[in-house]
Design an enzyme around this catalytic site. Structure first.
Site, PDB file in Angstrom:
ATOM      1  CB  CYS A 197      -0.978   0.000   1.167  1.00 44.09           C
ATOM      2  SG  CYS A 197      -0.228  -0.247   2.798  1.00 44.09           S
ATOM      3  CG  ASP A 253      -8.168   2.337   1.249  1.00 44.77           C
ATOM      4  OD1 ASP A 253      -7.332   1.594   0.680  1.00 44.77           O
ATOM      5  OD2 ASP A 253      -8.547   2.151   2.419  1.00 44.77           O
ATOM      6  CG  HIS A 271      -4.429   0.666   4.997  1.00 45.06           C
ATOM      7  ND1 HIS A 271      -4.044  -0.121   3.930  1.00 45.06           N
ATOM      8  CD2 HIS A 271      -5.504   1.396   4.561  1.00 45.06           C
ATOM      9  CE1 HIS A 271      -4.851   0.096   2.913  1.00 45.06           C
ATOM     10  NE2 HIS A 271      -5.737   1.020   3.264  1.00 45.06           N
TER      11      HIS A 271
END
Length: 205
Positions: A20, A90, A74
């Site tokens: 990520c 996202d 994250h």
């Protein structure tokens, strides 16, 4: 929602599962290349805590009806062009891409009140231009002791800065005064980035 999104289609974004931090770096790079006038309004946001156990809902990797998962950290992308218009991009959420800030935070993080302190979420917010310059990862965190990959890496070379081979830990760290950007609790994060239309209207009178 309006259609003037920085990234109209999620399929057009660079994405590799479990990377990520690099996915968001690529989004910042794309804005720098295609919409440079918007870069100063964009942020990379890391979510973690001291124990690296943060629950998030509405995640593709989540389980159950609420799609909840506990990550060590994250990262997501934010675009804040106007006081009452903050959008979250996202690549791992099951919510729309993008989603307005208030909806994203409400459904993804819910509240810390029902969680044990060790699961409270903290947010390191880094301006996109800073992230492009300072982020560096040789992907060592994704290798097992024998050198094999925990998850297959992106096909492009590692993202390395001119001064550091691997500084991912500085971004995941949620100690105030350390690392780039600013660190917020969940309530501080919401207070800083969420401005309701009513509040903005009152402020502009």
């Amino acid at each position: 929602m309006a259609t003037d999104f920085l990234f109209p289609k999620i399929a057009d974004c660079s994405y590799v599962s479990c990377y990520c931090e690099e996915n968001v770096w690529k989004l910042c790079e794309q804005v720098q290349r295609t919409r440079p006038e918007e870069l100063s309004k964009c942020y990379a946001v890391f979510v973690s805590n001291e124990g690296r156990t943060v629950p998030l809902w509405r995640q593709k990797a989540g389980r159950g009806d609420d799609q909840v998962v506990i990550w060590d950290y994250h990262v997501f992308f934010m675009h804040n062009p106007l006081p009452n218009r903050c959008l979250v991009y996202d690549l791992d959420t099951t919510l729309p891409f993008p989603t307005y800030f208030h909806k994203y935070v409400t459904e993804t993080f819910r509240s810390d009140l029902a969680l044990r302190p060790e699961h409270h979420r903290f947010f390191r917010v880094i301006p996109a231009d800073t992230y492009l310059i300072e982020f560096s990862s040789d992907r060592r965190h994704m290798r097992r002791p024998d050198g094999s990959w925990i998850k297959p890496p992106p096909s492009y070379p590692p993202i390395l800065s001119n001064t550091n081979m691997h500084c991912l830990g500085d971004f995941i760290c949620m100690s105030a005064g350390k690392g780039p950007g600013a660190v917020y609790s969940l309530s501080e994060f919401v207070q800083y980035f969420y401005k309701s239309p009513h509040v903005v209207a009152q402020h502009n009178k």
